[in-house]
Structures are given as structure tokens and as C-alpha cells.
Design a protein around this motif. Structure first.
Motif, PDB file in Angstrom:
ATOM      1  N   HIS A  55    -119.210  88.588 -38.539  1.00  0.00           N
ATOM      2  CA  HIS A  55    -119.821  89.503 -39.497  1.00  0.00           C
ATOM      3  C   HIS A  55    -119.190  89.257 -40.857  1.00  0.00           C
ATOM      4  O   HIS A  55    -117.998  88.941 -40.939  1.00  0.00           O
ATOM      5  CB  HIS A  55    -119.602  90.967 -39.097  1.00  0.00           C
ATOM      6  N   PRO A  56    -119.972  89.376 -41.943  1.00  0.00           N
ATOM      7  CA  PRO A  56    -119.315  89.401 -43.248  1.00  0.00           C
ATOM      8  C   PRO A  56    -118.244  90.483 -43.258  1.00  0.00           C
ATOM      9  O   PRO A  56    -118.438  91.570 -42.714  1.00  0.00           O
ATOM     10  CB  PRO A  56    -120.469  89.741 -44.213  1.00  0.00           C
ATOM     11  N   ALA A  57    -117.101  90.170 -43.842  1.00  0.00           N
ATOM     12  CA  ALA A  57    -115.969  91.110 -43.812  1.00  0.00           C
ATOM     13  C   ALA A  57    -116.349  92.444 -44.428  1.00  0.00           C
ATOM     14  O   ALA A  57    -117.220  92.534 -45.304  1.00  0.00           O
ATOM     15  CB  ALA A  57    -114.782  90.503 -44.544  1.00  0.00           C
ATOM     16  N   MET A  58    -115.685  93.484 -43.950  1.00  0.00           N
ATOM     17  CA  MET A  58    -115.939  94.831 -44.448  1.00  0.00           C
ATOM     18  C   MET A  58    -115.080  95.120 -45.671  1.00  0.00           C
ATOM     19  O   MET A  58    -113.929  94.704 -45.756  1.00  0.00           O
ATOM     20  CB  MET A  58    -115.637  95.864 -43.366  1.00  0.00           C
ATOM     21  N   ALA A  59    -115.653  95.835 -46.612  1.00  0.00           N
ATOM     22  CA  ALA A  59    -114.893  96.307 -47.763  1.00  0.00           C
ATOM     23  C   ALA A  59    -114.197  97.607 -47.404  1.00  0.00           C
ATOM     24  O   ALA A  59    -114.440  98.187 -46.340  1.00  0.00           O
ATOM     25  CB  ALA A  59    -115.828  96.506 -48.958  1.00  0.00           C
ATOM     26  N   ASP A  60    -113.307  98.082 -48.283  1.00  0.00           N
ATOM     27  CA  ASP A  60    -112.543  99.277 -47.951  1.00  0.00           C
ATOM     28  C   ASP A  60    -113.383 100.549 -47.951  1.00  0.00           C
ATOM     29  O   ASP A  60    -112.944 101.590 -47.478  1.00  0.00           O
ATOM     30  CB  ASP A  60    -111.359  99.435 -48.915  1.00  0.00           C
ATOM     31  N   ASN A  61    -114.631 100.480 -48.483  1.00  0.00           N
ATOM     32  CA  ASN A  61    -115.488 101.664 -48.450  1.00  0.00           C
ATOM     33  C   ASN A  61    -116.367 101.708 -47.207  1.00  0.00           C
ATOM     34  O   ASN A  61    -117.268 102.541 -47.097  1.00  0.00           O
ATOM     35  CB  ASN A  61    -116.364 101.714 -49.706  1.00  0.00           C
ATOM     36  N   GLY A  62    -116.129 100.780 -46.255  1.00  0.00           N
ATOM     37  CA  GLY A  62    -116.856 100.796 -44.993  1.00  0.00           C
ATOM     38  C   GLY A  62    -118.157 100.034 -44.989  1.00  0.00           C
ATOM     39  O   GLY A  62    -118.861 100.013 -43.978  1.00  0.00           O
ATOM     40  N   TYR A 104    -114.763  77.170 -43.957  1.00  0.00           N
ATOM     41  CA  TYR A 104    -113.431  76.978 -43.396  1.00  0.00           C
ATOM     42  C   TYR A 104    -113.310  77.908 -42.184  1.00  0.00           C
ATOM     43  O   TYR A 104    -113.414  79.124 -42.319  1.00  0.00           O
ATOM     44  CB  TYR A 104    -112.340  77.339 -44.408  1.00  0.00           C
ATOM     45  N   GLU A 105    -113.099  77.335 -41.021  1.00  0.00           N
ATOM     46  CA  GLU A 105    -112.918  78.142 -39.817  1.00  0.00           C
ATOM     47  C   GLU A 105    -111.438  78.135 -39.460  1.00  0.00           C
ATOM     48  O   GLU A 105    -110.815  77.074 -39.370  1.00  0.00           O
ATOM     49  CB  GLU A 105    -113.752  77.578 -38.666  1.00  0.00           C
ATOM     50  N   PHE A 106    -110.862  79.317 -39.276  1.00  0.00           N
ATOM     51  CA  PHE A 106    -109.427  79.441 -39.081  1.00  0.00           C
ATOM     52  C   PHE A 106    -109.056  79.328 -37.603  1.00  0.00           C
ATOM     53  O   PHE A 106    -109.857  79.666 -36.728  1.00  0.00           O
ATOM     54  CB  PHE A 106    -108.939  80.772 -39.644  1.00  0.00           C
ATOM     55  N   PRO A 107    -107.850  78.849 -37.317  1.00  0.00           N
ATOM     56  CA  PRO A 107    -107.422  78.696 -35.919  1.00  0.00           C
ATOM     57  C   PRO A 107    -107.383  80.036 -35.201  1.00  0.00           C
ATOM     58  O   PRO A 107    -106.891  81.033 -35.743  1.00  0.00           O
ATOM     59  CB  PRO A 107    -106.022  78.076 -36.044  1.00  0.00           C
ATOM     60  N   ARG A 108    -107.898  80.058 -33.970  1.00  0.00           N
ATOM     61  CA  ARG A 108    -107.984  81.312 -33.219  1.00  0.00           C
ATOM     62  C   ARG A 108    -106.618  81.786 -32.739  1.00  0.00           C
ATOM     63  O   ARG A 108    -106.424  82.978 -32.501  1.00  0.00           O
ATOM     64  CB  ARG A 108    -108.920  81.126 -32.015  1.00  0.00           C
ATOM     65  N   GLN A 109    -105.663  80.865 -32.582  1.00  0.00           N
ATOM     66  CA  GLN A 109    -104.358  81.259 -32.062  1.00  0.00           C
ATOM     67  C   GLN A 109    -103.474  81.908 -33.124  1.00  0.00           C
ATOM     68  O   GLN A 109    -102.387  82.389 -32.811  1.00  0.00           O
ATOM     69  CB  GLN A 109    -103.629  80.051 -31.461  1.00  0.00           C
ATOM     70  N   LYS A 110    -103.940  81.950 -34.356  1.00  0.00           N
ATOM     71  CA  LYS A 110    -103.158  82.544 -35.434  1.00  0.00           C
ATOM     72  C   LYS A 110    -103.928  83.711 -36.033  1.00  0.00           C
ATOM     73  O   LYS A 110    -105.120  83.604 -36.316  1.00  0.00           O
ATOM     74  CB  LYS A 110    -102.852  81.506 -36.518  1.00  0.00           C
ATOM     75  N   ASN A 111    -103.237  84.820 -36.232  1.00  0.00           N
ATOM     76  CA  ASN A 111    -103.881  86.005 -36.794  1.00  0.00           C
ATOM     77  C   ASN A 111    -103.932  85.892 -38.320  1.00  0.00           C
ATOM     78  O   ASN A 111    -102.905  85.873 -38.987  1.00  0.00           O
ATOM     79  CB  ASN A 111    -103.120  87.273 -36.389  1.00  0.00           C
ATOM     80  N   ILE A 112    -105.146  85.787 -38.843  1.00  0.00           N
ATOM     81  CA  ILE A 112    -105.354  85.724 -40.293  1.00  0.00           C
ATOM     82  C   ILE A 112    -105.879  87.081 -40.739  1.00  0.00           C
ATOM     83  O   ILE A 112    -106.921  87.540 -40.270  1.00  0.00           O
ATOM     84  CB  ILE A 112    -106.360  84.619 -40.662  1.00  0.00           C
ATOM     85  N   TYR A 113    -105.150  87.729 -41.639  1.00  0.00           N
ATOM     86  CA  TYR A 113    -105.524  89.072 -42.058  1.00  0.00           C
ATOM     87  C   TYR A 113    -106.889  89.082 -42.747  1.00  0.00           C
ATOM     88  O   TYR A 113    -107.207  88.220 -43.568  1.00  0.00           O
ATOM     89  CB  TYR A 113    -104.485  89.659 -43.016  1.00  0.00           C
ATOM     90  N   GLY A 114    -107.690  90.081 -42.405  1.00  0.00           N
ATOM     91  CA  GLY A 114    -108.950  90.318 -43.085  1.00  0.00           C
ATOM     92  C   GLY A 114    -108.753  91.235 -44.277  1.00  0.00           C
ATOM     93  O   GLY A 114    -107.687  91.830 -44.462  1.00  0.00           O
ATOM     94  N   PRO A 115    -109.789  91.383 -45.132  1.00  0.00           N
ATOM     95  CA  PRO A 115    -109.650  92.207 -46.345  1.00  0.00           C
ATOM     96  C   PRO A 115    -109.215  93.644 -46.078  1.00  0.00           C
ATOM     97  O   PRO A 115    -108.395  94.189 -46.817  1.00  0.00           O
ATOM     98  CB  PRO A 115    -111.059  92.149 -46.951  1.00  0.00           C
TER      99      PRO A 115
END
Length: 335
Positions: A108-115, A168-179
Motif C-alpha cells: 500500500h502507499p505509505a500512510m501519512a500521520d493524519n491516517g 527500490y525494494e528493501f530486504p525483508r530480513q531488515k526492518n525499514i521504518y515507514g513514515p
């Protein structure tokens, strides 16, 4: 200009009213600001619909190569089309048929802080493997039902790569913080909270700009601009920039200052605690009339000098200061 069709075989309908399942941004239109005349350029010569229109109306459409080079430099990939492509790619990126059928890896497109879902945003940056900065339209993705970031997508706007999509697809074994996770970190930082409390005093209010996710080398840089608006002007002014590399947070007066703090420390950098600079139009009663006149003369000199050096950003800043000087002088005269 878009070409549309509702009859493309085996294609998903792109709107709830089932009006089209095919859409391309095949035409760029230019309007002459002096006489209102228009010119149309074919931006996608592989589109059969615009090719048909060009055959029906010979001479109306020109090839994109005929557009003036200065105008070509301002072409921008349309946000509306990119948003549709991003929403579809969130499912159709799956190459394994079983996973696709079971929808096991939907993004999903990442969520903004307003939901709400983040809108694609434009930025200047250097993509990995590129030799120079370029203008791109970009959007981060998160897995369905999760907040960590799984991918990042961009549409390139500058020639000769206009229209190219990069993921760019990030490695699944590493936790990449979302917005949303990064925003939570910023809100929990005591130094930043202290500054926000200081700035959110009566008569002013802090506004958060779009949280940008920028690929840098082999990592990511999260950039959050902060703006301050006064009740009497309602004109936001950039007051600070927060940067986060996923491990450390820093805050500075601008992006360069914040990055300097981030690179020069192993813990959270000191946050500016000084009161914000006066907004445009705010009076400066501490200065005498003569000091204000001298300040206005200096700002006028700076405004005259900047264009000679080709520094239009400095010219704009000098003119902004000059307008504030004249407002202050007017306030003094009224008193």
C-alpha cells in the motif's frame, strides 16, 4: 493531455464508474501567455489513440522533439498518472502466481500521520547510479496491514529519462521504518517536543510539512520540514528541519544545518532552542528609526547585488527582508 479507453482487453477498470481501463499521458500542451495560442506535442508515440487523432487532424500534433529545449526542461511526470500506477503496482509487483492469487504480498502507499495515504511528491535528488541530481516524483510503500517500509517508487522527470519508473525494494530480513514510525520517533523525542512547545505559544503555530523519504547512497534519509505561522499573517515560514537516518535524529535551522548535526554526532543532536526568527511583517521595536533605515538600505544593496552574481535565491531573501523593513518603519511612524 490524456487518452482514455474502456475497451482495453483483460485490463482492470481504473475508476469506480468503470469509465476507463486504459490511460496514458500522451500529449503535452503549451499555452502562449501573450496571445493564447496553443501547441500540442506527442509525448508517447507508442499510443495508438493519439496516433489516430494525429491522423484525423494533421498538423495539430507535433513530435516532442520539436518542443523548445527550455520548455522540455520543465516537463513533469503527472502525479495523477503516477498515483494510478503506484496503486496497481502495489498488487501487480508479485511475480509468483500463487502469491498473486492469494494476495500474500500486497503493498500500500505509505500512510501519512493524519491516517490517509501519502500523496506522491516531487523532489530533487540523485538516484543511485546517476551522475547528477534530477527532478523525480516519488512514493514509499508499506506491506498490507503494517507500518514498516517495503519499497520506494519514483518517476523520473528529466530528459533523457523522462517517464522511466524506478522501484527500490528493501530486504525483508531488515526492518525499514515507514513514515508513521519515523513520525512517532520525532514526536517522542524530548528535545524536539521542547522546541515545539516553545514555538507553539500564543500568536504562532507550528505546521508540519510533508515527511520526505529520500534514498541516499545505500540508506534512507527522512526529512521533516517545520513551518511557523502567525495569527496576524497566516503565512508559514520555514523554522526548522528535522532529519532522521533510522537511528539518529537531528534538527537544524535548515536542511544543511540539520544534516551537519546528524553527521557530526552519535546521539541526538542539540535542537535549536532559541526563539524563531520574526515572521515577515513582524515589527522590531528594539531598533531605532535610523537603524531600520540603515538595515533597509543594506537589504536594498543586497537585492541589487544578488542578480549580478546570478544568485536569485539571495535576491528573493533580500527582498523579503526589505519588505519587512518597510513594514517596521511604517509601524514606527504610526506610533
Amino acid at each position: 493531455g490524456y487518452t482514455l479507453s474502456s475497451s482495453f482487453p483483460y485490463s482492470t477498470m481504473l475508476d469506480e464508474n468503470h469509465l476507463y481501463n486504459y490511460k496514458r499521458n500522451s500529449v503535452k500542451a503549451v499555452v502562449n501567455a501573450y496571445d493564447g495560442s496553443m501547441q500540442f506535442y506527442i509525448a508517447d508515440d507508442s499510443d495508438p489513440i493519439v496516433a489516430t487523432y494525429a491522423s484525423i487532424f494533421p498538423g495539430v500534433f507535433q513530435p516532442l522533439s520539436a518542443m523548445d529545449k527550455d520548455l522540455q526542461a520543465h516537463l513533469r511526470y503527472p502525479r495523477e498518472l503516477f498515483d494510478l500506477q503506484a496503486q496497481l503496482y502495489a498488487t501487480f509487483h508479485m511475480k509468483d502466481t500463487q502469491n498473486f492469487f492469494n494476495k500474500q504480498d500486497v503493498w500500500h502507499p505509505a500512510m501519512a500521520d493524519n491516517g490517509t495515504m501519502m500523496d506522491p511528491y516531487y523532489a530533487m535528488l540523485r538516484l543511485k547510479g546517476s551522475e547528477r541530481e534530477e527532478f523525480v516524483l516519488m512514493l514509499p510503500f508499506t506491506p498490507q496491514g503494517k507500518q514498516n517500509m517495503v519499497a520506494w517508487m519514483a518517476a523520473r522527470c528529466d530528459a533523457p529519462h523522462y517517464g522511466e519508473l524506478v522501484v527500490y525494494e528493501f530486504p525483508r530480513q531488515k526492518n525499514i521504518y515507514g513514515p508513521t514510525q519515523i513520525k512517532a520517533q520525532l514526536n517522542q523525542n524530548p528535545d524536539i517536543s521542547k522546541s515545539l512547545t516553545l514555538w507553539n505559544q500564543k500568536g504562532s503555530q507550528v505546521q508540519f510539512g510533508t515527511l520526505l523519504v529520500v534514498p541516499v547512497a545505500d540508506g534512507l534519509l527522512y526529512v521533516q520540514p517545520l513551518y511557523l505561522s502567525a495569527e496576524q499573517t497566516h503565512m508559514p515560514q520555514l523554522i526548522a528541519v528535522i532529519v532522521d537516518d533510522g537511528e539518529h535524529i537531528a534538527m537544524g535551522n535548515d536542511l544543511s544545518d540539520a544534516v551537519d548535526h546528524l553527521l557530526g554526532q552519535a546521539k541526538v543532536a542539540p535542537v535549536p532552542t532559541v526563539p524563531p526568527p520574526p515572521l515577515p511583517g513582524a515589527p522590531t521595536p528594539a531598533l531605532t528609526d535610523k537603524q531600520l533605515v540603515d538595515k533597509a538600505n543594506q537589504d536594498m544593496t543586497d537585492a541589487d547585488t544578488a542578480p549580478k552574481n546570478g544568485d536569485w535565491a539571495a535576491y528573493g531573501e533580500a527582498m523579503k527582508r526589505l519588505r519587512a523593513d518597510l513594514h517596521d518603519l511604517q509601524e514606527h511612524a504610526a506610533r
